[in-house]
Design a protein around this motif. Sequence first.
Motif, short mmCIF file in Angstrom:
data_model
loop_
_atom_site.label_atom_id
_atom_site.label_comp_id
_atom_site.label_asym_id
_atom_site.label_seq_id
_atom_site.Cartn_x
_atom_site.Cartn_y
_atom_site.Cartn_z
N THR A 35 3.23 -5.88 -6.44
CA THR A 35 2.33 -5.16 -5.53
C THR A 35 2.98 -4.92 -4.17
O THR A 35 2.45 -4.15 -3.36
CB THR A 35 1.01 -5.94 -5.32
OG1 THR A 35 1.28 -7.17 -4.63
CG2 THR A 35 0.33 -6.22 -6.64
N PRO A 38 7.06 -0.38 -2.55
CA PRO A 38 6.63 0.77 -1.75
C PRO A 38 5.84 1.74 -2.60
O PRO A 38 6.10 1.89 -3.81
CB PRO A 38 7.96 1.39 -1.29
CG PRO A 38 8.96 0.95 -2.30
CD PRO A 38 8.52 -0.42 -2.74
N ASN A 39 4.84 2.38 -2.00
CA ASN A 39 4.04 3.34 -2.75
C ASN A 39 3.47 4.37 -1.79
O ASN A 39 3.27 4.09 -0.61
CB ASN A 39 2.94 2.63 -3.54
CG ASN A 39 1.94 1.93 -2.67
OD1 ASN A 39 0.86 2.45 -2.40
ND2 ASN A 39 2.27 0.73 -2.17
N SER A 41 1.59 6.49 0.61
CA SER A 41 0.45 6.31 1.52
C SER A 41 -0.23 4.95 1.37
O SER A 41 -1.36 4.76 1.80
CB SER A 41 -0.60 7.43 1.34
OG SER A 41 -0.04 8.68 1.66
N ASN A 42 0.48 4.01 0.74
CA ASN A 42 -0.06 2.67 0.51
C ASN A 42 -1.37 2.71 -0.27
O ASN A 42 -2.21 1.82 -0.14
CB ASN A 42 -0.26 1.91 1.83
CG ASN A 42 -0.31 0.40 1.63
OD1 ASN A 42 0.28 -0.13 0.69
ND2 ASN A 42 -1.01 -0.29 2.50
N GLN A 44 -1.86 2.43 -3.56
CA GLN A 44 -1.92 1.37 -4.58
C GLN A 44 -2.88 1.72 -5.74
O GLN A 44 -3.65 0.87 -6.20
CB GLN A 44 -2.33 0.04 -3.95
CG GLN A 44 -1.40 -0.38 -2.80
CD GLN A 44 -1.97 -1.52 -1.98
OE1 GLN A 44 -2.08 -2.63 -2.46
NE2 GLN A 44 -2.33 -1.23 -0.74
N ARG A 89 -9.77 2.98 -3.04
CA ARG A 89 -8.53 2.46 -2.46
C ARG A 89 -8.32 3.00 -1.04
O ARG A 89 -7.83 2.30 -0.17
CB ARG A 89 -7.35 2.80 -3.36
CG ARG A 89 -7.46 2.20 -4.77
CD ARG A 89 -7.31 0.69 -4.77
NE ARG A 89 -7.74 0.10 -6.01
CZ ARG A 89 -6.99 -0.04 -7.11
NH1 ARG A 89 -5.75 0.40 -7.11
NH2 ARG A 89 -7.49 -0.63 -8.18
N VAL A 93 -7.85 0.67 2.33
CA VAL A 93 -6.72 0.77 3.26
C VAL A 93 -7.20 1.12 4.66
O VAL A 93 -6.72 0.57 5.66
CB VAL A 93 -5.68 1.80 2.76
CG1 VAL A 93 -4.55 1.95 3.78
CG2 VAL A 93 -5.12 1.37 1.41
N GLU A 97 -6.62 -0.96 8.01
CA GLU A 97 -5.90 -0.38 9.14
C GLU A 97 -6.69 -0.50 10.44
O GLU A 97 -6.13 -0.77 11.50
CB GLU A 97 -5.56 1.08 8.85
CG GLU A 97 -4.44 1.28 7.85
CD GLU A 97 -3.11 0.78 8.38
OE1 GLU A 97 -2.86 0.92 9.60
OE2 GLU A 97 -2.34 0.22 7.60
N SER A 169 4.88 6.03 -7.81
CA SER A 169 4.54 4.79 -7.14
C SER A 169 4.39 3.65 -8.14
O SER A 169 4.87 2.53 -7.91
CB SER A 169 3.25 4.96 -6.33
OG SER A 169 3.44 5.81 -5.22
#
Length: 242
Positions: A35, A38-39, A41-42, A44, A89, A93, A97, A169
């Motif tokens: 997990t 890197p992916n 725009s985060n 996931q 998701r 995020v 943030e 991703s």
Amino acid sequence: MNLIELLHFRRAVRVYDKEKPIDTEKVKQFLELATLAPNSSNMQVWEFHHITDPSLMAKVSKACLDQVATSTANQIVVFVTRQDLYRKRAKFVLDFEIDNITRNSPKERQAKRIKDRELYYGKLIPLLYARFFGLLGMFRKTLTTVTGLFRPITRQVSENDMRVVVHKSCALAAQTFMIAMANEGYDTCPLEGFDSRRLKKALQLPSGAEITMVVSCGIRKDDEGIWGERCRVPFEEVYVKR
């Protein structure tokens, strides 16, 4: 092993030694490390289905055409994209943030940074990740084509483009997992040869889920696990210095 040794050790193992089991909890730990990959725009938008039940292992192997890499595996991990969870998701995020900015950013910059994140995860990401029979992708392509006449802009925004993004991703997570497994001396084999419909049915996946790859896991069988020497195109053919 150091990183160079790990990369040379990792091979696509085709035959596993069933007499040498691997630790289920360690595999789970390595999936948690995955997990950290890197992916985009985060977001996931992935799931890792860790298969250990013998009856389900047999179903998964059958859906993978009963390749030896799955029929002899000790465990199997199926890497799945969940683009259908994009709203959930994105909210996760965004909430993170906002809290992260509040705790760690200078007070004078917090309002702008929060506003930027709300715009990105609250409006732009839902617009990019939404799917509706290709029509939303056509709208996004038209919008970016017009905007691109005046300034640089990301142009890979069709529904198929975004599908590629989420699979890339997820593939990064799979690679991270395989390297973590190699560090423990465990072997893996990434597989793309499978009947996706039967595999989704076996795993009871929703229609919005897609399978990126199947990774079989175990310990290679001596003299049979790998098929000879590794083949790679000469580096000079793929390396371009600009």
